[in-house]
Design a protein around this motif. Sequence first.
Motif, short mmCIF file in Angstrom:
data_model
loop_
_atom_site.label_atom_id
_atom_site.label_comp_id
_atom_site.label_asym_id
_atom_site.label_seq_id
_atom_site.Cartn_x
_atom_site.Cartn_y
_atom_site.Cartn_z
N ILE A 109 40.84 38.42 20.13
CA ILE A 109 41.95 37.46 20.10
C ILE A 109 41.61 36.22 20.91
O ILE A 109 41.84 35.10 20.48
N THR A 110 41.06 36.43 22.09
CA THR A 110 40.72 35.29 22.94
C THR A 110 39.65 34.43 22.31
O THR A 110 39.74 33.19 22.34
N LEU A 111 38.65 35.03 21.72
CA LEU A 111 37.59 34.27 21.06
C LEU A 111 38.14 33.51 19.86
O LEU A 111 37.84 32.33 19.66
N GLY A 112 38.99 34.16 19.08
CA GLY A 112 39.60 33.50 17.93
C GLY A 112 40.47 32.33 18.36
O GLY A 112 40.44 31.26 17.75
N LYS A 113 41.23 32.51 19.42
CA LYS A 113 42.08 31.43 19.93
C LYS A 113 41.22 30.28 20.44
O LYS A 113 41.53 29.12 20.21
N LEU A 114 40.15 30.60 21.12
CA LEU A 114 39.24 29.57 21.63
C LEU A 114 38.61 28.78 20.49
O LEU A 114 38.52 27.56 20.55
N LEU A 115 38.21 29.46 19.43
CA LEU A 115 37.60 28.78 18.29
C LEU A 115 38.58 27.89 17.55
O LEU A 115 38.20 26.88 16.98
N SER A 116 39.86 28.24 17.58
CA SER A 116 40.85 27.46 16.85
C SER A 116 41.40 26.28 17.65
O SER A 116 42.09 25.44 17.09
N GLU A 117 41.09 26.20 18.94
CA GLU A 117 41.64 25.13 19.77
C GLU A 117 41.00 23.78 19.51
O GLU A 117 41.60 22.76 19.74
N GLY A 118 39.78 23.75 19.05
CA GLY A 118 39.12 22.49 18.77
C GLY A 118 38.54 21.80 19.99
O GLY A 118 38.05 20.69 19.90
N GLU A 119 38.61 22.44 21.15
CA GLU A 119 38.01 21.87 22.35
C GLU A 119 36.50 22.10 22.31
O GLU A 119 36.03 23.04 21.67
N PRO A 120 35.74 21.24 22.99
CA PRO A 120 34.30 21.50 23.07
C PRO A 120 34.05 22.83 23.78
O PRO A 120 34.70 23.13 24.78
N MET A 121 33.13 23.61 23.24
CA MET A 121 32.85 24.91 23.83
C MET A 121 31.47 24.91 24.49
O MET A 121 30.57 24.21 24.06
N ASN A 122 31.38 25.68 25.54
CA ASN A 122 30.08 25.97 26.13
C ASN A 122 30.06 27.45 26.48
O ASN A 122 31.10 28.11 26.45
N LEU A 123 28.92 27.97 26.76
CA LEU A 123 28.78 29.40 27.01
C LEU A 123 29.63 29.86 28.18
O LEU A 123 30.26 30.92 28.13
N LYS A 124 29.71 29.05 29.21
CA LYS A 124 30.50 29.41 30.40
C LYS A 124 31.97 29.57 30.05
O LYS A 124 32.62 30.53 30.45
N ARG A 125 32.52 28.64 29.28
CA ARG A 125 33.94 28.70 28.90
C ARG A 125 34.20 29.90 28.00
O ARG A 125 35.18 30.63 28.20
N VAL A 126 33.35 30.12 27.01
CA VAL A 126 33.53 31.25 26.10
C VAL A 126 33.46 32.57 26.87
O VAL A 126 34.35 33.42 26.73
N ALA A 127 32.45 32.73 27.68
CA ALA A 127 32.29 33.98 28.44
C ALA A 127 33.47 34.20 29.38
O ALA A 127 34.02 35.30 29.45
N GLY A 128 33.89 33.16 30.07
CA GLY A 128 35.00 33.29 31.01
C GLY A 128 36.29 33.69 30.33
O GLY A 128 36.99 34.60 30.78
N ARG A 129 36.60 33.04 29.23
CA ARG A 129 37.86 33.36 28.55
C ARG A 129 37.82 34.73 27.90
O ARG A 129 38.83 35.43 27.87
N VAL A 130 36.68 35.13 27.38
CA VAL A 130 36.57 36.47 26.78
C VAL A 130 36.72 37.54 27.86
O VAL A 130 37.40 38.54 27.65
N ILE A 131 36.13 37.32 29.01
CA ILE A 131 36.26 38.28 30.12
C ILE A 131 37.71 38.40 30.55
O ILE A 131 38.25 39.49 30.72
N VAL A 132 38.39 37.26 30.73
CA VAL A 132 39.79 37.28 31.15
C VAL A 132 40.67 37.92 30.08
O VAL A 132 41.52 38.76 30.38
N GLY A 133 40.46 37.56 28.81
CA GLY A 133 41.25 38.15 27.72
C GLY A 133 41.06 39.65 27.62
O GLY A 133 42.01 40.41 27.43
N SER A 134 39.82 40.10 27.79
CA SER A 134 39.54 41.54 27.75
C SER A 134 40.20 42.26 28.91
O SER A 134 40.81 43.32 28.74
N GLY A 135 40.10 41.67 30.08
CA GLY A 135 40.72 42.28 31.27
C GLY A 135 42.23 42.37 31.15
O GLY A 135 42.84 43.40 31.46
N LEU A 136 42.85 41.29 30.67
CA LEU A 136 44.30 41.31 30.50
C LEU A 136 44.72 42.34 29.46
O LEU A 136 45.76 42.99 29.62
N SER A 137 43.95 42.50 28.43
CA SER A 137 44.28 43.50 27.42
C SER A 137 44.18 44.91 27.99
O SER A 137 44.98 45.77 27.66
N MET A 138 43.20 45.13 28.82
CA MET A 138 43.06 46.46 29.43
C MET A 138 44.20 46.73 30.41
O MET A 138 44.61 47.88 30.57
#
Length: 99
Positions: free
Chosen positions: A20-49
């Motif tokens: 969900i977090t990765l899909g939301k990030l891809l749909s935002e249209g903001e410039p992406m970098n590895l740090k932003r993607v990894a950070g948001r995926v980690i936070v989204g995964s943690g919140l889901s758990m």
Amino acid sequence: MQIAEHTKTLLTLAGIGAAITLGKLLSEGEPMNLKRVAGRVIVGSGLSMIASAVVAVYPNLPIEGVCGVSAALAIFGVHFLEDLVKAKFGIASGGDRAQ
């Protein structure tokens, strides 16, 4: 080797949050970098758990209900935490300083 049922549930929740977090990030249209993607995926995964804590309050809640709470936290929680951190540290909400 058998994986315990609660471990399967936690892995499922982490996967839901990451997707969900990765899909939301891809749909935002903001410039992406590895740090932003990894950070948001980690936070989204943690919140889901964290959603598995709902089982402590509602022990008979089916896994579908836990996954629903997990998805809601993954969507709502990341933005809430980002806004909280930005407000706490005075970071402008128009973009990241790392860019």
